[in-house]
Structure formats: structure tokens, C-alpha cells
Design a protein around this motif. Structure first.
Motif, short mmCIF file in Angstrom:
data_model
loop_
_atom_site.label_atom_id
_atom_site.label_comp_id
_atom_site.label_asym_id
_atom_site.label_seq_id
_atom_site.Cartn_x
_atom_site.Cartn_y
_atom_site.Cartn_z
N SER A 7 0.92 -1.31 -0.08
CA SER A 7 0.06 0.09 -0.07
C SER A 7 0.81 1.24 -0.03
O SER A 7 2.07 1.31 0.48
CB SER A 7 -0.93 0.04 1.36
N GLU A 28 -9.99 4.71 0.01
CA GLU A 28 -9.85 3.39 0.01
C GLU A 28 -11.02 2.41 -0.55
O GLU A 28 -10.44 1.33 -0.75
CB GLU A 28 -9.73 3.30 1.72
N ARG A 29 -11.99 3.01 -0.68
CA ARG A 29 -13.25 2.26 -1.27
C ARG A 29 -13.04 2.12 -2.72
O ARG A 29 -13.56 1.21 -3.38
CB ARG A 29 -14.65 2.66 -0.68
N ARG A 30 -12.53 3.46 -3.37
CA ARG A 30 -12.61 3.52 -4.82
C ARG A 30 -11.14 3.40 -5.45
O ARG A 30 -11.36 3.26 -6.76
CB ARG A 30 -13.31 4.83 -5.00
N THR A 31 -10.27 2.99 -4.79
CA THR A 31 -8.97 2.86 -5.32
C THR A 31 -8.37 1.82 -4.65
O THR A 31 -8.52 1.51 -3.67
CB THR A 31 -8.15 3.98 -5.54
N GLU A 32 -7.26 1.27 -5.61
CA GLU A 32 -6.52 0.02 -4.86
C GLU A 32 -5.24 0.42 -4.57
O GLU A 32 -4.30 1.29 -4.97
CB GLU A 32 -6.57 -0.92 -5.80
N GLY A 33 -5.02 0.28 -2.96
CA GLY A 33 -3.58 0.36 -2.59
C GLY A 33 -3.17 1.51 -2.04
O GLY A 33 -2.01 1.92 -1.58
N ARG A 127 0.14 8.15 -6.93
CA ARG A 127 1.09 6.92 -7.13
C ARG A 127 1.98 7.54 -8.08
O ARG A 127 3.27 6.94 -7.81
CB ARG A 127 0.07 5.90 -7.81
#
Length: 245
Positions: A7, A28-33, A127
Motif C-alpha cells: 500500500s 480506500e473504497r474506490r482505489t486500490e492500494g 502513485r
């Protein structure tokens, strides 16, 4: 909040606590990591977290906050962690403010918004900032490692131009880095150019390495290796006086 090993851990600073909670939940709900690990409401508290050793990969900060604005907060962060990614996340659209923020070392500016597309965009920018910072850190580690070895190392690209030379190599041949980078390989040949053309370049593809135990004098040896992508790595070692390795 707990982040997994893969993460990206974010510290989000905003004096609107309800908004901070919304951002954390949405990321946290709509993206990964991407995980928000702390949501302090002012710069002083955030700096305290950093002083206490909080492990974070990126800072997400509003501009207008009590006690210190986003750029003043950035200055405090840079004193503690000079390369920690810092994303200015505000409602401001003032171009002069954004330009000043980027000039002072903000990694990116993202205007506040809502909806799935917005949080995907925000996560992607986080990111990217983290990826760029990690890449820079990797280059720095490699640079320190290459400067720690006793051999001079020079990398010549497939186009025949110098891409890299470590400090030892520069010292051995009395080059300036800026002067050498981008120059043709003839400037770094471990022997005269005719020898390189006749012996070194034809030899390396099949045999991977060419060696010369007497480059310039009996005090140095050199080798040339070819990488899979066609680059040449020139390694030169200077012997201690009176000794051969």
C-alpha cells in the motif's frame, strides 16, 4: 488504519475533519492500494507525527489551515524528510500560488473535487509522485554504491555516447562529469580508438568481456563488457604502486 505491504501510506492534513474522513473513505473504497493512515487537522500535529517516526509514503495537504499554510508546512516537511512526496490538495485555482508551490518543491497540485473519477485521478497522482520519488531514491542508492567501489566505471550507450561515469573513473582520467556525459565513446576508450574498433567491439558480443591488463601504463587494467541491450560497461582499475592484482 493499517496499510498492507504494497500500500501507499498517505498522511492527509486538512482542518476540515469531515472532509478528511470523506477523502480517506473514498480513496480506500474506490482505489486500490492507497491508504490514509492519519488525518491531522493542522501542520504542527502532522510534523509531530513525522518527528515521532510515522511511516508514510506521501503527504496530502490543504493550503489554508490554522497555524501554518500549506507552503509553510512544506518547509517544515523538507527539513525533516527532504524527498517525501507532497501533494497540495486544495480548492485554490490561483495560478501564481500553484506556480510558487511547484517552485518550492511540491510534487503536484490537485484541485479538490468529488466522485469516483476524481478520487481515481487523485490516487493516480499520488502513485505517480511516490513512484517518481522511489525512482530517484533508487538512483541515489546506485550512485552511492558505484562511488564506493574502487574501480572506475563508465557506461557507453548503444548509440556510442557516454551515459554514466562514477567518481573514481572521473578522477582517474581527470574528467568533469558535465564535460563527459553525452560524448562519443572514443573519449573513454581504455586503449587507443583503433584497438577498440579492431579488438574490443567485435569481441564483446560473443565473449561478453574484453580485458586489457595494461591500459595507459602498467598501473591500470581495463575491461569492457556488453549488456543485453547493447550498452558497453568500461571498468578501469588502478593498481597500488608496485602491485598487480
Amino acid at each position: 488504519m493499517t496499510a498492507g505491504d504494497d500500500s501507499i501510506r498517505v498522511l492527509h492534513v486538512d482542518d476540515d475533519e469531515a472532509f478528511s474522513e470523506l477523502v480517506a473513505d473514498s480513496l480506500e473504497r474506490r482505489t486500490e492500494g492507497v491508504v490514509v493512515v492519519e488525518t491531522p487537522s493542522d501542520a504542527a500535529t502532522a510534523l509531530t507525527h513525522l518527528d515521532e517516526g510515522l511511516s508514510v509514503d506521501c503527504l496530502l495537504s490543504d493550503y489554508a489551515m490554522p497555524g501554518a499554510n500549506g507552503l509553510e508546512f512544506l518547509a517544515g516537511v523538507r527539513e525533516r524528510r527532504p524527498r517525501l512526496p507532497f501533494v497540495l490538495y486544495t480548492s485554490h485555482t490561483d495560478e501564481e500560488l500553484v506556480a510558487e508551490a511547484l517552485a518550492q518543491g511540491v510534487s503536484a497540485h490537485v484541485r479538490k473535487g468529488a466522485g469516483r473519477a476524481h478520487y481515481v485521478k487523485l490516487a493516480n497522482r499520488i502513485r505517480r509522485a511516490v513512484s517518481e520519488a522511489r525512482a530517484e531514491a533508487t538512483v541515489d542508492r546506485l550512485e552511492h554504491a558505484m562511488n564506493a567501489v574502487r574501480e572506475g566505471v563508465c557506461v557507453v550507450g548503444a548509440d556510442g555516447c557516454v551515459k554514466y561515469a562514477n567518481r573514481v573513473y572521473l578522477d582517474l582520467f581527470d574528467y568533469d562529469r558535465e564535460e563527459l556525459l553525452g560524448e562519443r565513446w572514443e573519449r573513454v576508450a581504455p586503449a587507443d580508438a583503433d584497438t577498440v574498433v579492431g579488438d574490443v567491439l567485435p569481441f564483446t558480443p560473443d565473449n561478453e568481456e574484453w580485458c586489457d591488463d595494461g591500459v595507459d601504463s602498467d598501473e591500470r587494467s581495463a575491461s569492457v563488457s556488453e549488456t543485453p541491450d547493447g550498452e558497453l560497461v568500461v571498468t578501469v582499475r588502478e593498481f597500488e604502486t608496485g602491485k598487480r592484482a
